[in-house]
Design a protein around this motif. Structure first.
Motif, PDB file in Angstrom:
ATOM      1  N   ARG A  22       2.941   5.760  -3.124  1.00 42.36           N
ATOM      2  CA  ARG A  22       4.072   6.364  -3.724  1.00 42.36           C
ATOM      3  C   ARG A  22       3.844   6.679  -5.150  1.00 42.36           C
ATOM      4  O   ARG A  22       4.148   7.712  -5.850  1.00 42.36           O
ATOM      5  CB  ARG A  22       5.611   6.045  -3.134  1.00 42.36           C
ATOM      6  CG  ARG A  22       6.590   6.721  -3.401  1.00 42.36           C
ATOM      7  CD  ARG A  22       7.819   6.125  -2.868  1.00 42.36           C
ATOM      8  NE  ARG A  22       8.342   5.111  -4.002  1.00 42.36           N
ATOM      9  CZ  ARG A  22       8.730   3.870  -3.669  1.00 42.36           C
ATOM     10  NH1 ARG A  22       8.472   3.582  -2.438  1.00 42.36           N
ATOM     11  NH2 ARG A  22       9.089   3.356  -4.576  1.00 42.36           N
ATOM     12  N   TYR A  23       3.629   5.451  -5.708  1.00 43.65           N
ATOM     13  CA  TYR A  23       3.427   5.497  -7.397  1.00 43.65           C
ATOM     14  C   TYR A  23       2.372   6.494  -7.726  1.00 43.65           C
ATOM     15  O   TYR A  23       2.420   7.059  -8.438  1.00 43.65           O
ATOM     16  CB  TYR A  23       3.310   4.149  -7.658  1.00 43.65           C
ATOM     17  CG  TYR A  23       4.981   3.412  -7.795  1.00 43.65           C
ATOM     18  CD1 TYR A  23       6.091   3.960  -8.275  1.00 43.65           C
ATOM     19  CD2 TYR A  23       4.893   2.384  -7.066  1.00 43.65           C
ATOM     20  CE1 TYR A  23       6.974   3.326  -8.348  1.00 43.65           C
ATOM     21  CE2 TYR A  23       6.039   1.466  -6.974  1.00 43.65           C
ATOM     22  CZ  TYR A  23       7.056   2.095  -7.499  1.00 43.65           C
ATOM     23  OH  TYR A  23       8.282   1.406  -7.480  1.00 43.65           O
ATOM     24  N   GLN A  24       1.298   6.538  -6.985  1.00 49.63           N
ATOM     25  CA  GLN A  24      -0.001   7.417  -7.103  1.00 49.63           C
ATOM     26  C   GLN A  24       0.592   8.710  -7.171  1.00 49.63           C
ATOM     27  O   GLN A  24       0.031   9.570  -8.173  1.00 49.63           O
ATOM     28  CB  GLN A  24      -0.932   7.118  -6.262  1.00 49.63           C
ATOM     29  CG  GLN A  24      -1.680   5.568  -6.534  1.00 49.63           C
ATOM     30  CD  GLN A  24      -2.883   5.413  -5.605  1.00 49.63           C
ATOM     31  OE1 GLN A  24      -2.763   5.812  -4.498  1.00 49.63           O
ATOM     32  NE2 GLN A  24      -3.631   4.093  -5.850  1.00 49.63           N
ATOM     33  N   ARG A  25       1.306   8.988  -6.074  1.00 52.51           N
ATOM     34  CA  ARG A  25       1.857  10.537  -6.077  1.00 52.51           C
ATOM     35  C   ARG A  25       2.644  10.996  -7.267  1.00 52.51           C
ATOM     36  O   ARG A  25       2.469  12.080  -7.864  1.00 52.51           O
ATOM     37  CB  ARG A  25       2.519  10.988  -4.903  1.00 52.51           C
ATOM     38  CG  ARG A  25       1.778  10.646  -3.397  1.00 52.51           C
ATOM     39  CD  ARG A  25       2.530  11.265  -2.176  1.00 52.51           C
ATOM     40  NE  ARG A  25       3.485  10.338  -2.163  1.00 52.51           N
ATOM     41  CZ  ARG A  25       3.499   9.433  -1.196  1.00 52.51           C
ATOM     42  NH1 ARG A  25       2.440   9.172  -0.818  1.00 52.51           N
ATOM     43  NH2 ARG A  25       4.697   8.872  -0.902  1.00 52.51           N
ATOM     44  N   LEU A  26       3.544  10.077  -7.533  1.00 53.55           N
ATOM     45  CA  LEU A  26       4.390  10.201  -8.714  1.00 53.55           C
ATOM     46  C   LEU A  26       3.403  10.345 -10.099  1.00 53.55           C
ATOM     47  O   LEU A  26       3.847  11.276 -10.910  1.00 53.55           O
ATOM     48  CB  LEU A  26       5.292   9.083  -8.967  1.00 53.55           C
ATOM     49  CG  LEU A  26       6.267   9.179 -10.301  1.00 53.55           C
ATOM     50  CD1 LEU A  26       7.127  10.219 -10.010  1.00 53.55           C
ATOM     51  CD2 LEU A  26       7.325   7.843 -10.081  1.00 53.55           C
ATOM     52  N   ASP A  27       2.544   9.565 -10.228  1.00 51.75           N
ATOM     53  CA  ASP A  27       1.428   9.651 -11.468  1.00 51.75           C
ATOM     54  C   ASP A  27       1.008  10.944 -11.436  1.00 51.75           C
ATOM     55  O   ASP A  27       0.819  11.573 -12.477  1.00 51.75           O
ATOM     56  CB  ASP A  27       0.510   8.511 -11.223  1.00 51.75           C
ATOM     57  CG  ASP A  27       1.042   7.207 -11.721  1.00 51.75           C
ATOM     58  OD1 ASP A  27       2.295   7.121 -12.356  1.00 51.75           O
ATOM     59  OD2 ASP A  27       0.405   6.139 -11.210  1.00 51.75           O
ATOM     60  N   ARG A  41       0.654  -1.422  -0.044  1.00 54.56           N
ATOM     61  CA  ARG A  41      -0.040   0.017  -0.054  1.00 54.56           C
ATOM     62  C   ARG A  41       0.923   1.262   0.126  1.00 54.56           C
ATOM     63  O   ARG A  41       0.558   2.236  -0.904  1.00 54.56           O
ATOM     64  CB  ARG A  41      -0.942  -0.225   1.127  1.00 54.56           C
ATOM     65  CG  ARG A  41      -2.310  -0.926   0.885  1.00 54.56           C
ATOM     66  CD  ARG A  41      -3.148  -0.259   2.009  1.00 54.56           C
ATOM     67  NE  ARG A  41      -2.776  -0.306   3.481  1.00 54.56           N
ATOM     68  CZ  ARG A  41      -2.838  -1.528   4.388  1.00 54.56           C
ATOM     69  NH1 ARG A  41      -2.985  -2.714   3.686  1.00 54.56           N
ATOM     70  NH2 ARG A  41      -2.334  -1.595   5.367  1.00 54.56           N
ATOM     71  N   GLN A  42       2.055   1.296   0.842  1.00 53.19           N
ATOM     72  CA  GLN A  42       2.605   2.453   0.996  1.00 53.19           C
ATOM     73  C   GLN A  42       3.420   2.738  -0.493  1.00 53.19           C
ATOM     74  O   GLN A  42       3.537   3.691  -1.023  1.00 53.19           O
ATOM     75  CB  GLN A  42       3.853   2.271   2.089  1.00 53.19           C
ATOM     76  CG  GLN A  42       3.453   2.265   3.260  1.00 53.19           C
ATOM     77  CD  GLN A  42       4.491   2.117   4.345  1.00 53.19           C
ATOM     78  OE1 GLN A  42       5.510   1.740   4.025  1.00 53.19           O
ATOM     79  NE2 GLN A  42       4.108   2.346   5.529  1.00 53.19           N
TER      80      GLN A  42
END
Length: 115
Positions: free
Chosen positions: A94-99, A89-90
């Motif tokens: 993090r990848y969603q923030r980068l996206d 989940r973490q």
């Protein structure tokens, strides 16, 4: 030797023979002799593997006369699952923030091109 339960569980499943035993026990309970069949090792060596799995809480054997079936315990898997899921989940967050950052940068670039 690791003292916390999660370390014991991961240490136990780090060995390919023990992972194979766990996979076979997932299908159904087995006696020690049944577990020993596919391996070119002594029954004593199988007992050593089972002892590691038992200490980690992955398997149990009922008390009583031989042959005692070895039973897979799901509690240790729940513990591993919770640990893995927390970090999955973490990483996903993090990848969603980068996206979102990349999408905003892409949108800014497209906006500049249209001016």
């Amino acid at each position: 030797m690791p003292t916390d339960v999660l370390s014991k569980v991961f240490t136990a499943v780090a060995d390919p023979t023990r992972r194979d035993m766990v996979a076979r026990l997932a299908v159904g309970d087995r006696t020690v002799n049944q577990l020993a069949e596919p391996y070119q090792m002594s029954v004593q060596a199988v007992y050593k593997h089972l002892r590691v799995l038992e200490q980690a809480g992955l398997v149990s054997r009922s008390r009583g006369p031989q042959p005692r079936p070895v039973h897979l315990e799901i509690g240790a898997f729940d513990l591993m699952d919770e640990w893995i899921e927390r970090y999955r989940r973490q990483a996903e967050q993090r990848y969603q923030r980068l996206d979102r950052v990349l999408a905003a940068m892409n949108e800014a670039d497209e906006h500049k091109e249209h001016q």
